[in-house]
Design a protein around this motif. Structure first.
Motif: not given
Length: 109
Positions: A52, A54, A87, A89
Motif C-alpha cells: 500500500q 502512502n 501488507t 506501507y
C-alpha cells in the motif's frame, strides 16, 4: 594458525555457505529508503508482500519511477508466509511540479 582454530574457522565458513544469508525479518527499510518507488514496490511484491502506498509529498499523479521511498512500515515485522497476505506501507514522495520553472517560458530570437 593452530589445527583446532583452523578447524573451527572452516566449520564457521562451511556453515555460512550451507545456510546462506539470513532471511530478512520483515521489509528492510534501510535498503529501500531513497530508492525509486517503482523499484522498491516491485522488490517488496517479489518478496511476497502486498504493498500500500502512502503519498506523503508531491503529486500522486506522477509515475512511481519519478518518486522516492521515504519509509517502509511493516506492522508484522515478519516475512510473509506462502498463501498469506502481509501488507507493508510504503511512504512515497513525488515531485511537486513538472519542472517547468515558474509556469512560463520565454524565448529569444
Amino acid at each position: 594458525m593452530s589445527g583446532a582454530l583452523r578447524h573451527t574457522a572452516w566449520l564457521a565458513f562451511a556453515g555460512a555457505v550451507l545456510l546462506g544469508p539470513a532471511p530478512i525479518a520483515g521489509a528492510d527499510q534501510s535498503t529501500l529508503s531513497g530508492q525509486p518507488a517503482d523499484a522498491a514496490v516491485a522488490e517488496l511484491q517479489d518478496q511476497g508482500y502486498t504493498v500500500q502506498i502512502n503519498w506523503v509529498n508531491g503529486f500522486d499523479t506522477k509515475p512511481l519511477s519519478e518518486c522516492r521511498v521515504t519509509g517502509v512500515d511493516d506492522p508484522s515485522s515478519a516475512p510473509p508466509s506462502p498463501g498469506t497476505f502481509t501488507t507493508v506501507y510504503v511512504d512515497v514522495a513525488c515531485p511537486n511540479h513538472d519542472g517547468g520553472g515558474f509556469g512560463f517560458e520565454a524565448g529569444i530570437g
